[in-house]
Scaffold this motif. Structure first.
Motif: not given
Length: 246
Positions: A136, A140, A144, A146, A172, A176
Motif C-alpha cells: 500500500s 500509493s 496514489h 494504495g 492515509f 500522504n
C-alpha cells in the motif's frame, strides 16, 4: 498555475470524487484521478498536483473520523507502509506505473476470489498484513493507488464501519504527509503545481464533506458492499490499464 481549460474539465470531477472517497465513500473515479488529469499533463505532474490536495482532504476527513480509528491496526500497518514509501522513492524514476497496476490489480482479484469463491481457503498470517501494508505504501507513492492493498488488509477483519473508515483515513493521512518528502526531493512540488493545487482546494473539501454526509446515512452492510465492489472495479481497471499499456 496551469491555465489549460481542458485540464480543469478533467481535474474538477476527479478531485471531487476523490474527496468523496476520502470522506468515507469508496469510488472508482478516485482511482481514475491521475489518469484523467494526465490527459493534459504528465502522470508524475498529475500525481504531484494531487498530493497536497490529498493531504488537505485527509486532514478534513480525519477531523470527522479521528475518534473511530483502530489504533492497534494502525500501529501494525504503519511501519511497513513507511518501508513501502522508502522503497518506492528509490524506484520512482525507473519503475513503470503499469507494472504497479498489474501487481495491485492481480492481487485484488486474487483476494476477492479467495474471499467469495474459496471461502474454505483463508490465509490470515500476520505476514500477509505486513506485506499488504508495505505494498500500500509502495503503490500509493508511485501512483496514489494504495487503497486496494489497504482494503485487502482491513476488510476481512470485519471492523464496524466507523472503525473501517476511521482507520483507513488515519492510515492515509500519515502516509500522504510522508510522501511529501520524495515528491519534494524530485522537484515536483514547484510553484506551478502548488498554485494549481490551491485552486482545486474548494472542490476537494466539497467532495470530502459530501462523502462524510453520505456515510452517516448509509448502513454498515452497504458500506462493506460498496468497499468490495470498489475493490473489484479498481482491480479490474488496474489490470486492464497495465495490460493495455504494454
Amino acid at each position: 498555475m496551469i491555465t489549460d481549460l481542458w485540464f480543469y474539465v478533467a481535474a474538477v470531477p476527479a478531485v471531487f470524487f476523490y474527496g468523496m472517497g476520502k470522506g468515507g465513500i469508496g469510488g472508482i473515479l478516485g482511482m481514475l484521478s491521475v489518469p484523467l488529469m494526465a490527459m493534459s499533463v504528465s502522470p508524475v505532474q498529475a500525481a504531484a498536483i494531487l498530493l497536497p490536495l490529498l493531504c488537505g482532504m485527509d486532514l478534513m476527513a480525519l477531523f470527522y473520523h479521528r475518534e473511530n480509528c483502530n489504533y492497534t491496526e494502525l500501529k501494525s500497518m504503519m511501519p511497513f507502509a513507511i518501508l513501502g514509501v522508502v522503497s518506492a522513492a528509490y524506484f520512482m524514476d525507473s519503475l513503470p506505473t503499469q507494472v504497479v497496476e498489474l501487481i495491485i490489480g492481480g492481487l485484488a482479484l486474487v483476494f476477492l476470489t479467495q474471499k467469495f469463491l474459496l471461502k474454505q481457503v483463508q490465509f490470515s498470517h500476520p505476514i500477509k498484513g505486513y506485506a499488504l501494508s508495505m505494498l500500500s505504501g509502495f503503490s500509493s507513492t508511485i501512483a496514489h493507488a494504495g487503497g486496494p492493498p489497504a482494503s485487502m488488509h482491513l476488510l476481512p477483519k470485519n471492523l464496524p464501519k466507523e472503525q473501517l473508515i476511521g482507520t483507513s483515513v488515519a492510515f492515509f493521512t500519515v502516509l500522504n504527509f510522508i510522501k511529501l518528502i520524495p515528491y519534494s526531493y524530485m522537484g515536483q512540488l514547484d510553484m506551478q503545481n502548488l498554485t494549481t493545487s490551491l485552486v482545486l482546494v474548494p472542490i476537494a473539501f466539497l467532495g470530502v464533506r459530501t462523502g462524510v454526509w453520505m456515510v452517516n446515512i448509509i448502513s454498515q452492510d452497504l458500506i462493506y458492499k460498496i468497499s468490495y465492489s470498489v475493490l473489484f472495479l479498481t482491480g479490474t481497471k488496474m489490470l486492464y490499464s497495465g495490460f493495455t499499456a504494454f
